[in-house]
Design an enzyme around this catalytic site. Structure first.
Site, PDB file in Angstrom:
ATOM      1  N   HIS A 170      30.805   0.079  22.109  1.00  0.00           N
ATOM      2  CA  HIS A 170      30.412   1.392  21.585  1.00  0.00           C
ATOM      3  C   HIS A 170      29.262   1.222  20.603  1.00  0.00           C
ATOM      4  O   HIS A 170      28.957   0.110  20.128  1.00  0.00           O
ATOM      5  CB  HIS A 170      31.588   2.120  20.925  1.00  0.00           C
ATOM      6  N   CYS A 181      36.026  -4.529  18.398  1.00  0.00           N
ATOM      7  CA  CYS A 181      35.146  -3.939  19.401  1.00  0.00           C
ATOM      8  C   CYS A 181      33.797  -4.652  19.438  1.00  0.00           C
ATOM      9  O   CYS A 181      33.459  -5.441  18.549  1.00  0.00           O
ATOM     10  CB  CYS A 181      34.935  -2.450  19.105  1.00  0.00           C
TER      11      CYS A 181
END
Length: 206
Positions: A170, A181
């Site tokens: 992301h 992430c």
């Protein structure tokens, strides 16, 4: 006994042919089996057992082959790519050609791959900090969320592409480490969001 059997056989042939011809003249020719049986009946009782009646032909069995099992076809683009492309390391990356996205944790880089070739990248990334290290391995994309917000950290995660539980590509800071992430620039995050489909393979290398 041998001479008597030969004579008996000769008699059977004569009688059989006579029966066939006479039957044909009358319009209903007997079968060869019926003619032979009649001829055997004319022999003396002592010779009838020495002459064997012709054995009936065994029934013909037709073997029908079993239908072939239906082929199991790949359904996702990632599965079709795994069938089509030999699993070799893609030049310039640490990942195999079956992957659609490649992450190099130690080099802080990521790529998009297509049919065993680099389609986009490398682009800079940041990954998980101490205590939240991004695990290496091969995973499949599960879902996308264009304007995702983390329910745990209450943080925006634009252009999220999830591939390992709560871990996703992301848009995020390239100067700060994440909670697991893979942070990408806005431009790269949009590219990964648009290119990756559900089921595509993501290979993360430590």
């Amino acid at each position: 006994m041998g001479m008597r059997v030969r004579r008996a056989l000769s008699l059977m042939v004569v009688v059989g042919l006579t029966g066939l011809l006479s039957g044909a003249a009358g319009g209903a020719a007997p079968t060869a089996e019926a003619a032979v049986a009649a001829a055997v009946g004319l022999l003396p009782a002592s010779l009838q057992g020495a002459v064997a009646a012709p054995a009936a032909a065994p029934p013909v069995r037709t073997v029908v082959p079993a239908p072939a099992a239906p082929a199991v076809l790949p359904t996702t683009r990632g599965q079709m790519r795994a069938v089509r492309v030999a699993p070799v390391v893609v030049p310039g990356t640490p990942c195999r050609s079956t992957a659609r996205a490649c992450v190099d944790l130690s080099g802080n880089r990521a790529w998009l791959l297509d049919d065993g070739e680099v389609a986009y990248g490398p682009v800079p990334i940041t990954s998980g900090r101490a205590g939240f290290r991004t695990p290496p391995g091969t995973f499949a994309v599960t879902f996308h969320s264009r304007d995702h917000v983390s329910s745990i950290y209450d943080a925006p995660m634009p252009y999220s592409v999830f591939f390992n539980g709560g871990i996703a590509f992301h848009q995020g800071s390239l100067s700060q480490l994440s909670h697991g992430c893979i942070h990408l620039s806005r431009t790269a995050a949009r590219e990964f969001f648009g290119a990756l489909d559900r089921g595509d393979l993501v290979q993360v290398v430590s």
